[in-house]
Design a protein around this motif. Sequence first.
Motif, PDB file in Angstrom:
ATOM      1  N   UNK A   5       0.838  -1.207   0.000  1.00 45.31           N
ATOM      2  CA  UNK A   5       0.000   0.000   0.000  1.00 45.31           C
ATOM      3  C   UNK A   5       0.870   1.252   0.000  1.00 45.31           C
ATOM      4  N   UNK A   6       1.947   1.234   0.770  1.00 46.55           N
ATOM      5  CA  UNK A   6       2.867   2.381   0.791  1.00 46.55           C
ATOM      6  C   UNK A   6       3.500   2.576  -0.578  1.00 46.55           C
ATOM      7  N   UNK A   7       3.821   1.478  -1.231  1.00 45.65           N
ATOM      8  CA  UNK A   7       4.394   1.537  -2.577  1.00 45.65           C
ATOM      9  C   UNK A   7       3.398   2.167  -3.548  1.00 45.65           C
ATOM     10  N   UNK A   8       2.171   1.726  -3.476  1.00 46.32           N
ATOM     11  CA  UNK A   8       1.133   2.249  -4.367  1.00 46.32           C
ATOM     12  C   UNK A   8       0.890   3.735  -4.122  1.00 46.32           C
ATOM     13  N   UNK A   9       0.815   4.129  -2.865  1.00 47.51           N
ATOM     14  CA  UNK A   9       0.529   5.533  -2.531  1.00 47.51           C
ATOM     15  C   UNK A   9       1.709   6.456  -2.832  1.00 47.51           C
ATOM     16  N   UNK A  10       2.928   5.946  -2.705  1.00 46.91           N
ATOM     17  CA  UNK A  10       4.109   6.787  -2.920  1.00 46.91           C
ATOM     18  C   UNK A  10       4.599   6.761  -4.359  1.00 46.91           C
ATOM     19  N   UNK A  11       4.249   5.689  -5.083  1.00 47.94           N
ATOM     20  CA  UNK A  11       4.742   5.554  -6.448  1.00 47.94           C
ATOM     21  C   UNK A  11       6.134   4.956  -6.527  1.00 47.94           C
ATOM     22  N   UNK A  12       6.645   4.469  -5.413  1.00 48.59           N
ATOM     23  CA  UNK A  12       7.975   3.861  -5.380  1.00 48.59           C
ATOM     24  C   UNK A  12       7.858   2.343  -5.266  1.00 48.59           C
ATOM     25  N   UNK A  13       8.760   1.614  -5.912  1.00 45.34           N
ATOM     26  CA  UNK A  13       8.738   0.154  -5.760  1.00 45.34           C
ATOM     27  C   UNK A  13       9.065  -0.257  -4.323  1.00 45.34           C
ATOM     28  N   UNK A  14       8.525  -1.398  -3.913  1.00 47.45           N
ATOM     29  CA  UNK A  14       8.773  -1.902  -2.558  1.00 47.45           C
ATOM     30  C   UNK A  14      10.270  -2.072  -2.318  1.00 47.45           C
ATOM     31  N   UNK A  15      11.010  -2.488  -3.335  1.00 43.76           N
ATOM     32  CA  UNK A  15      12.458  -2.677  -3.203  1.00 43.76           C
ATOM     33  C   UNK A  15      13.152  -1.360  -2.827  1.00 43.76           C
ATOM     34  N   UNK A  16      12.734  -0.267  -3.437  1.00 46.69           N
ATOM     35  CA  UNK A  16      13.300   1.050  -3.124  1.00 46.69           C
ATOM     36  C   UNK A  16      12.940   1.459  -1.703  1.00 46.69           C
ATOM     37  N   UNK A  17      11.721   1.193  -1.307  1.00 47.91           N
ATOM     38  CA  UNK A  17      11.282   1.525   0.050  1.00 47.91           C
ATOM     39  C   UNK A  17      12.122   0.758   1.069  1.00 47.91           C
ATOM     40  N   UNK A  18      12.349  -0.524   0.808  1.00 50.38           N
ATOM     41  CA  UNK A  18      13.183  -1.330   1.720  1.00 50.38           C
ATOM     42  C   UNK A  18      14.612  -0.785   1.762  1.00 50.38           C
ATOM     43  N   UNK A  19      15.126  -0.374   0.603  1.00 47.56           N
ATOM     44  CA  UNK A  19      16.469   0.209   0.549  1.00 47.56           C
ATOM     45  C   UNK A  19      16.540   1.476   1.398  1.00 47.56           C
ATOM     46  N   UNK A  20      15.560   2.346   1.251  1.00 45.45           N
ATOM     47  CA  UNK A  20      15.542   3.575   2.045  1.00 45.45           C
ATOM     48  C   UNK A  20      15.487   3.261   3.537  1.00 45.45           C
ATOM     49  N   UNK A  21      14.782   2.209   3.887  1.00 48.35           N
ATOM     50  CA  UNK A  21      14.748   1.795   5.285  1.00 48.35           C
ATOM     51  C   UNK A  21      16.123   1.264   5.713  1.00 48.35           C
ATOM     52  N   UNK A  22      16.735   0.440   4.882  1.00 46.62           N
ATOM     53  CA  UNK A  22      18.049  -0.148   5.197  1.00 46.62           C
ATOM     54  C   UNK A  22      19.113   0.920   5.442  1.00 46.62           C
TER      55      UNK A  22
END
Length: 133
Positions: A5-22
């Motif tokens: 859902x965060x990916x859909x709302x932000x327009x970023x792939x889940x992989x990028x979101x995980x990277x930003x978290x890492x």
Amino acid sequence: MNIGAASEKSGLPAKTIRYYEDIGLLRPDRAGNGYRDYSMSDVHRLRFLQRSRSLGFSVEECRQLLSLYGDKQRESADVKAIAEIKLVEIDRKLSELTELRDTLRHLVHNCHGDNRPDCPIIDGLSGRAQAAQ
């Protein structure tokens, strides 16, 4: 919300979101089951990161900008200083690209493009054209 859902709302792939978290740009809460639990605030930060990256800011510059984004006592001069440095960098890159384009345009213009083996483009790329000058 979950990462999908965060990916859909932000327009970023889940992989990028995980990277930003890492790399510490984002710290979503964890649900009781251990899954990431993203808030709308996280989505706003992700959109901020996406736009910042699309404008050419590095990860470290994004880290600085995010810090200022979250600081309600920030001075806009601090944000402007980061943006001005980026603008100077972009202008320098544009100048370099213009010079590259002009050089390549010159080489292409001077190449006959026929069936003969002599080629100003090859000579220019090999440095032979400069040595002859």
